[in-house]
Write a protein that holds these residues in place. Structure first.
Motif, mmCIF file in Angstrom:
data_model
loop_
_atom_site.group_PDB
_atom_site.id
_atom_site.type_symbol
_atom_site.label_atom_id
_atom_site.label_comp_id
_atom_site.label_asym_id
_atom_site.label_seq_id
_atom_site.Cartn_x
_atom_site.Cartn_y
_atom_site.Cartn_z
ATOM 1 N N LEU A 1 47.683 49.074 39.784
ATOM 2 C CA LEU A 1 48.966 48.278 39.645
ATOM 3 C C LEU A 1 48.692 46.796 39.746
ATOM 4 C CD1 LEU A 1 51.982 48.311 38.880
ATOM 5 C CD2 LEU A 1 52.653 48.681 41.114
ATOM 6 N N TYR A 2 48.043 46.325 40.954
ATOM 7 C CA TYR A 2 47.669 45.200 41.362
ATOM 8 C C TYR A 2 47.073 44.421 40.128
ATOM 9 C CZ TYR A 2 45.387 41.072 43.733
ATOM 10 O OH TYR A 2 44.890 40.082 43.801
ATOM 11 N N TYR A 3 45.993 45.007 39.613
ATOM 12 C CA TYR A 3 45.177 44.410 38.526
ATOM 13 C C TYR A 3 45.644 44.391 37.264
ATOM 14 C CZ TYR A 3 41.181 44.660 41.945
ATOM 15 O OH TYR A 3 40.288 44.496 42.986
ATOM 16 N N ASN A 4 46.819 45.545 37.036
ATOM 17 C CA ASN A 4 47.591 45.656 35.922
ATOM 18 C C ASN A 4 48.503 44.245 35.765
ATOM 19 O OD1 ASN A 4 48.003 46.400 33.163
ATOM 20 N ND2 ASN A 4 49.672 47.690 33.940
ATOM 21 N N ILE A 5 49.182 43.897 37.049
ATOM 22 C CA ILE A 5 50.000 42.883 37.046
ATOM 23 C C ILE A 5 49.366 41.506 36.863
ATOM 24 C CG2 ILE A 5 51.729 41.493 38.403
ATOM 25 C CD1 ILE A 5 52.504 44.201 39.691
ATOM 26 N N TYR B 1 41.592 43.573 34.072
ATOM 27 C CA TYR B 1 41.698 44.891 33.490
ATOM 28 C C TYR B 1 40.593 45.598 33.554
ATOM 29 C CZ TYR B 1 46.342 43.620 31.135
ATOM 30 O OH TYR B 1 47.560 43.079 31.198
ATOM 31 N N TYR B 2 39.359 45.029 33.538
ATOM 32 C CA TYR B 2 38.227 45.640 33.674
ATOM 33 C C TYR B 2 38.114 46.438 34.975
ATOM 34 C CZ TYR B 2 36.234 43.546 29.580
ATOM 35 O OH TYR B 2 36.010 42.985 28.409
ATOM 36 N N GLU B 3 38.450 45.625 35.990
ATOM 37 C CA GLU B 3 38.605 46.118 37.538
ATOM 38 C C GLU B 3 39.626 47.196 37.683
ATOM 39 O OE1 GLU B 3 36.932 46.258 41.299
ATOM 40 O OE2 GLU B 3 36.118 45.323 39.599
ATOM 41 N N GLY B 4 40.646 47.039 37.025
ATOM 42 C CA GLY B 4 41.726 48.073 37.067
ATOM 43 C C GLY B 4 41.133 49.436 36.423
ATOM 44 N N TYR B 5 40.414 49.104 35.338
ATOM 45 C CA TYR B 5 39.794 50.444 34.769
ATOM 46 C C TYR B 5 38.816 51.166 35.662
ATOM 47 C CZ TYR B 5 37.244 53.589 31.735
ATOM 48 O OH TYR B 5 36.374 54.496 30.984
ATOM 49 N N ALA C 1 48.117 40.864 33.321
ATOM 50 C CA ALA C 1 49.213 40.617 32.371
ATOM 51 C C ALA C 1 49.791 38.952 32.652
ATOM 52 C CB ALA C 1 50.497 41.538 32.714
ATOM 53 N N TRP C 2 49.751 38.622 34.151
ATOM 54 C CA TRP C 2 50.421 37.608 34.320
ATOM 55 C C TRP C 2 49.463 36.298 34.067
ATOM 56 C CZ3 TRP C 2 54.876 35.658 34.947
ATOM 57 C CH2 TRP C 2 55.170 34.814 35.460
ATOM 58 N N SER C 3 48.044 36.903 34.011
ATOM 59 C CA SER C 3 47.061 35.902 33.826
ATOM 60 C C SER C 3 47.359 35.319 32.310
ATOM 61 C CB SER C 3 45.594 36.327 33.845
ATOM 62 O OG SER C 3 45.392 36.541 35.322
ATOM 63 N N ALA D 1 50.628 37.544 48.929
ATOM 64 C CA ALA D 1 50.921 38.641 50.191
ATOM 65 C C ALA D 1 50.161 40.066 49.937
ATOM 66 C CB ALA D 1 52.410 38.765 50.201
ATOM 67 N N ALA D 2 49.974 40.412 48.582
ATOM 68 C CA ALA D 2 49.280 41.830 48.375
ATOM 69 C C ALA D 2 47.783 41.706 48.294
ATOM 70 C CB ALA D 2 49.807 42.188 46.806
ATOM 71 N N THR D 3 47.430 40.433 48.199
ATOM 72 C CA THR D 3 45.948 40.642 47.992
ATOM 73 C C THR D 3 45.069 41.048 49.181
ATOM 74 O OG1 THR D 3 46.015 38.695 46.274
ATOM 75 C CG2 THR D 3 43.824 39.022 47.327
#
Length: 268
Positions: free
Chosen positions: A131-135, A154-158, A138-140, A115-117
């Motif tokens: 927050l989306y990329y962190n979750i 995580y790279y995209e989140g950074y 982590a879930w991956s 739903a968030a994507t």
């Protein structure tokens, strides 16, 4: 800084104790999300009043692990803003995904992340994107043991955090990247640990949370490079910071890493 280069080492066998360490790390990955739930800095882009209020109200139950409170308050709120306020709907979906991840409810995590994507493309809220990329990262790792997929998130989140000037987000992503390199037994994660320390050291105001995470990342890479006694010394410093700042959510990780280091020193 170059991410995703040929030295990432995915083809290498995972180190001994990987499963035990990974279990401790994934718990910390989920708790790291709460680190970014503090009040937004002036440099953050696209922060709306609705998401500011939601972040303030959800910080305490998320940080304290009170997921029943999150479910009770956020499910009706999510339904009320659905299709009306994209920013609020996105953040509510992410908090629910995080809470369900802590409860190991894979179907619900997928539902709210799906739903968030599409909402990511309709918002400028950099915090929610981080927050989306962190979750996702982590879930991956937690659900699929997908190390390449987790690192990519995580790279995209950074990248998102750096563009937004979100220093805590940058530090969190760098520390998370380092943790995965440690689980893989790959010493090349040291550059990310050093960058995390640099980011924490250059914050305009002292902040024990990113400083502690950066030191944990440094200890992980010291251990991965065979510098076990240095790693133990760094972990002792982390223990002092945990005690002084009530950062007990990091205790499991630090204890797990210390056990791994002592084992490598033939002191099981």
């Amino acid at each position: 800084m170059k991410f995703g280069d040929k030295e990432s080492g995915f083809a290498k066998p995972l180190k001994r104790l990987t499963q035990r360490v990974a279990e401790a790390l994934t718990a910390v990955f989920m708790l790291l999300n709460a680190v970014m739930c503090s009040a937004p800095s002036d440099s953050e882009k696209g922060v709306s009043d609705s998401t500011q209020k939601l972040r303030q109200e959800m910080f305490k139950p998320l940080h304290e692990g009170k997921m029943d409170v999150v479910f009770h308050e956020l499910r009706p709120y999510y339904d009320s803003v659905r299709g009306i306020d994209d920013n609020a709907q996105l953040l509510a979906a992410l908090y629910l995904a995080e809470a369900y991840a802590m409860r190991e409810d894979a179907d619900s995590v997928k539902y709210f992340m799906d739903a968030a994507t599409p909402l990511l493309q309709r918002t400028d809220d950099s915090f929610s994107k981080i927050l989306y990329y962190n979750i996702k990262g982590a879930w991956s790792l937690k659900h699929n043991l997908d190390y390449p997929g987790s690192l990519a998130a995580y790279y995209e989140g950074y990248r998102t955090a750096r563009e937004a000037g979100n220093v805590r987000g940058m530090n969190t992503m760098l520390a998370s990247i380092t943790y995965i390199y440690y689980v893989l037994g790959n010493p090349h994660g040291m550059e990310y640990a050093l960058e995390a320390k640099t980011v924490a050291d250059t914050m305009s105001a002292p902040d024990p949370i990113p400083h502690t995470h950066a030191l944990v990342a440094m200890a992980l890479m010291e251990a991965s490079n065979g510098r076990h006694r240095e790693a133990l010394s760094t972990l002792n410093t982390v223990d002092s910071l945990i005690s002084a700042n009530n950062l007990n959510q990091l205790t499991t990780l630090v204890s797990t890493v210390r056990g791994d280091v002592l084992t490598n020193l033939d002191k099981p």
